[in-house]
Design a protein around this motif. Sequence first.
Motif, PDB file in Angstrom:
ATOM      1  N   MET A   1       0.848  -1.173   0.000  1.00 39.10           N
ATOM      2  CA  MET A   1       0.000   0.000   0.000  1.00 39.10           C
ATOM      3  C   MET A   1       0.891   1.232   0.000  1.00 39.10           C
ATOM      4  SD  MET A   1      -2.897   1.192   2.749  1.00 39.10           S
ATOM      5  CE  MET A   1      -4.038  -0.036   2.190  1.00 39.10           C
ATOM      6  N   GLU A   2       0.677   2.086  -0.948  1.00 37.46           N
ATOM      7  CA  GLU A   2       1.462   3.313  -1.050  1.00 37.46           C
ATOM      8  C   GLU A   2       0.859   4.395  -0.163  1.00 37.46           C
ATOM      9  OE1 GLU A   2       2.959   6.615  -4.307  1.00 37.46           O
ATOM     10  OE2 GLU A   2       1.978   4.798  -5.004  1.00 37.46           O
ATOM     11  N   VAL A   3       1.715   5.004   0.684  1.00 36.02           N
ATOM     12  CA  VAL A   3       1.296   6.057   1.597  1.00 36.02           C
ATOM     13  C   VAL A   3       2.116   7.303   1.307  1.00 36.02           C
ATOM     14  CG1 VAL A   3       1.015   6.744   4.004  1.00 36.02           C
ATOM     15  CG2 VAL A   3       0.776   4.331   3.366  1.00 36.02           C
ATOM     16  N   CYS A   4       1.440   8.406   0.979  1.00 31.96           N
ATOM     17  CA  CYS A   4       2.089   9.707   0.767  1.00 31.96           C
ATOM     18  C   CYS A   4       1.490  10.675   1.784  1.00 31.96           C
ATOM     19  CB  CYS A   4       1.845  10.223  -0.639  1.00 31.96           C
ATOM     20  SG  CYS A   4       2.518   9.163  -1.921  1.00 31.96           S
ATOM     21  N   VAL A   5       2.343  11.406   2.493  1.00 31.51           N
ATOM     22  CA  VAL A   5       1.892  12.250   3.595  1.00 31.51           C
ATOM     23  C   VAL A   5       2.293  13.698   3.349  1.00 31.51           C
ATOM     24  CG1 VAL A   5       2.121  12.664   6.079  1.00 31.51           C
ATOM     25  CG2 VAL A   5       2.045  10.318   5.209  1.00 31.51           C
ATOM     26  N   GLU A   6       1.372  14.615   3.640  1.00 31.00           N
ATOM     27  CA  GLU A   6       1.641  16.047   3.578  1.00 31.00           C
ATOM     28  C   GLU A   6       1.727  16.571   5.008  1.00 31.00           C
ATOM     29  OE1 GLU A   6      -0.896  18.282   0.914  1.00 31.00           O
ATOM     30  OE2 GLU A   6      -1.276  16.452  -0.236  1.00 31.00           O
ATOM     31  N   ILE A   7       2.863  17.196   5.317  1.00 29.10           N
ATOM     32  CA  ILE A   7       3.149  17.699   6.665  1.00 29.10           C
ATOM     33  C   ILE A   7       3.031  19.224   6.676  1.00 29.10           C
ATOM     34  CG2 ILE A   7       5.004  17.950   8.374  1.00 29.10           C
ATOM     35  CD1 ILE A   7       4.083  15.130   8.284  1.00 29.10           C
ATOM     36  N   CYS A   8       2.580  19.749   7.810  1.00 27.69           N
ATOM     37  CA  CYS A   8       2.581  21.200   8.018  1.00 27.69           C
ATOM     38  C   CYS A   8       3.145  21.478   9.401  1.00 27.69           C
ATOM     39  CB  CYS A   8       1.176  21.771   7.870  1.00 27.69           C
ATOM     40  SG  CYS A   8      -0.002  21.216   9.116  1.00 27.69           S
ATOM     41  N   ALA A   9       3.520  22.723   9.632  1.00 24.31           N
ATOM     42  CA  ALA A   9       4.047  23.121  10.942  1.00 24.31           C
ATOM     43  C   ALA A   9       2.884  23.510  11.838  1.00 24.31           C
ATOM     44  CB  ALA A   9       5.018  24.277  10.791  1.00 24.31           C
ATOM     45  N   GLY A  10       2.781  22.855  12.990  1.00 25.16           N
ATOM     46  CA  GLY A  10       1.745  23.160  13.961  1.00 25.16           C
ATOM     47  C   GLY A  10       2.263  24.141  14.989  1.00 25.16           C
ATOM     48  N   PRO A  11       1.549  24.265  16.099  1.00 22.67           N
ATOM     49  CA  PRO A  11       1.996  25.161  17.178  1.00 22.67           C
ATOM     50  C   PRO A  11       3.396  24.787  17.664  1.00 22.67           C
ATOM     51  CG  PRO A  11      -0.239  24.355  17.579  1.00 22.67           C
ATOM     52  CD  PRO A  11       0.291  23.598  16.404  1.00 22.67           C
ATOM     53  N   GLY A  12       4.236  25.770  17.837  1.00 24.92           N
ATOM     54  CA  GLY A  12       5.610  25.525  18.289  1.00 24.92           C
ATOM     55  C   GLY A  12       6.463  24.863  17.228  1.00 24.92           C
ATOM     56  N   SER A  13       6.062  24.980  15.958  1.00 23.13           N
ATOM     57  CA  SER A  13       6.775  24.393  14.818  1.00 23.13           C
ATOM     58  C   SER A  13       6.850  22.868  14.868  1.00 23.13           C
ATOM     59  CB  SER A  13       8.181  24.979  14.701  1.00 23.13           C
ATOM     60  OG  SER A  13       8.099  26.370  14.478  1.00 23.13           O
ATOM     61  N   VAL A  14       5.921  22.234  15.581  1.00 25.03           N
ATOM     62  CA  VAL A  14       5.846  20.777  15.625  1.00 25.03           C
ATOM     63  C   VAL A  14       5.240  20.290  14.315  1.00 25.03           C
ATOM     64  CG1 VAL A  14       4.746  18.819  16.784  1.00 25.03           C
ATOM     65  CG2 VAL A  14       5.590  20.736  18.124  1.00 25.03           C
ATOM     66  N   MET A  16       3.041  18.327  11.886  1.00 26.90           N
ATOM     67  CA  MET A  16       1.730  17.700  11.989  1.00 26.90           C
ATOM     68  C   MET A  16       1.298  17.256  10.598  1.00 26.90           C
ATOM     69  SD  MET A  16      -0.009  20.368  14.641  1.00 26.90           S
ATOM     70  CE  MET A  16      -1.267  19.271  15.238  1.00 26.90           C
ATOM     71  N   ILE A  17       0.490  16.212  10.555  1.00 27.24           N
ATOM     72  CA  ILE A  17      -0.012  15.723   9.269  1.00 27.24           C
ATOM     73  C   ILE A  17      -1.259  16.507   8.891  1.00 27.24           C
ATOM     74  CG2 ILE A  17      -0.953  13.734   8.060  1.00 27.24           C
ATOM     75  CD1 ILE A  17       0.790  11.962   9.818  1.00 27.24           C
ATOM     76  N   ARG A  18      -1.247  17.072   7.688  1.00 29.80           N
ATOM     77  CA  ARG A  18      -2.393  17.821   7.171  1.00 29.80           C
ATOM     78  C   ARG A  18      -3.337  16.893   6.419  1.00 29.80           C
ATOM     79  NH1 ARG A  18      -1.017  22.871   3.732  1.00 29.80           N
ATOM     80  NH2 ARG A  18      -0.750  23.667   5.819  1.00 29.80           N
ATOM     81  N   ARG A  19      -2.753  16.057   5.571  1.00 36.46           N
ATOM     82  CA  ARG A  19      -3.521  15.072   4.794  1.00 36.46           C
ATOM     83  C   ARG A  19      -2.565  13.992   4.352  1.00 36.46           C
ATOM     84  NH1 ARG A  19      -3.102  19.454   1.491  1.00 36.46           N
ATOM     85  NH2 ARG A  19      -5.109  20.247   2.190  1.00 36.46           N
ATOM     86  N   PHE A  20      -3.133  12.855   3.917  1.00 42.42           N
ATOM     87  CA  PHE A  20      -2.305  11.799   3.364  1.00 42.42           C
ATOM     88  C   PHE A  20      -3.098  11.046   2.308  1.00 42.42           C
ATOM     89  CE2 PHE A  20      -4.320  10.129   7.137  1.00 42.42           C
ATOM     90  CZ  PHE A  20      -4.675   8.826   6.834  1.00 42.42           C
ATOM     91  N   HIS A  21      -2.387  10.287   1.521  1.00 43.20           N
ATOM     92  CA  HIS A  21      -2.979   9.536   0.417  1.00 43.20           C
ATOM     93  C   HIS A  21      -2.668   8.055   0.616  1.00 43.20           C
ATOM     94  CE1 HIS A  21      -3.545  13.275  -1.997  1.00 43.20           C
ATOM     95  NE2 HIS A  21      -2.531  13.669  -1.242  1.00 43.20           N
ATOM     96  N   LEU A  22      -3.704   7.223   0.530  1.00 51.68           N
ATOM     97  CA  LEU A  22      -3.546   5.768   0.582  1.00 51.68           C
ATOM     98  C   LEU A  22      -3.926   5.224  -0.780  1.00 51.68           C
ATOM     99  CD1 LEU A  22      -5.212   4.874   4.011  1.00 51.68           C
ATOM    100  CD2 LEU A  22      -2.783   4.946   3.490  1.00 51.68           C
ATOM    101  N   ASP A  23      -2.950   4.699  -1.484  1.00 52.62           N
ATOM    102  CA  ASP A  23      -3.178   4.190  -2.845  1.00 52.62           C
ATOM    103  C   ASP A  23      -3.962   5.180  -3.697  1.00 52.62           C
ATOM    104  OD1 ASP A  23      -1.756   1.867  -2.416  1.00 52.62           O
ATOM    105  OD2 ASP A  23      -3.516   0.740  -1.759  1.00 52.62           O
TER     106      ASP A  23
END
Length: 94
Positions: A1-14, A16-23
């Motif tokens: 299963m192919e997983v692609c993840v989009e990350i963003c900076a949350g509070p304190g520059s942590v 965080m995952i914004r969205r991801f794609h599964l297949d």
Amino acid sequence: MEVCVEICAGPGSVEMIRRFHLDGRKIEVSDNLDQWHGADYRYFKVKDEDDNVYILRFDESEEGWDLIIFQSAKSQATPSHAHAHLRYGSEEGH
């Protein structure tokens, strides 16, 4: 299963995952519930817009993502009549 993840900076520059794609199917994240580190891995527990819960793992050495756990919101629902009272031991004189 192919997983692609989009990350963003949350509070304190942590991160965080914004969205991801599964297949190829896009899943919007409504809540980043938790994240933690393991040996060579980072784990992210997220919830989507339908209240499904996912645990995604980032392999730092391979720089790739895996879906570790999926829990459907329907499987999390508990009927209100399912509550039970448990009593341990005995109560003498009652």
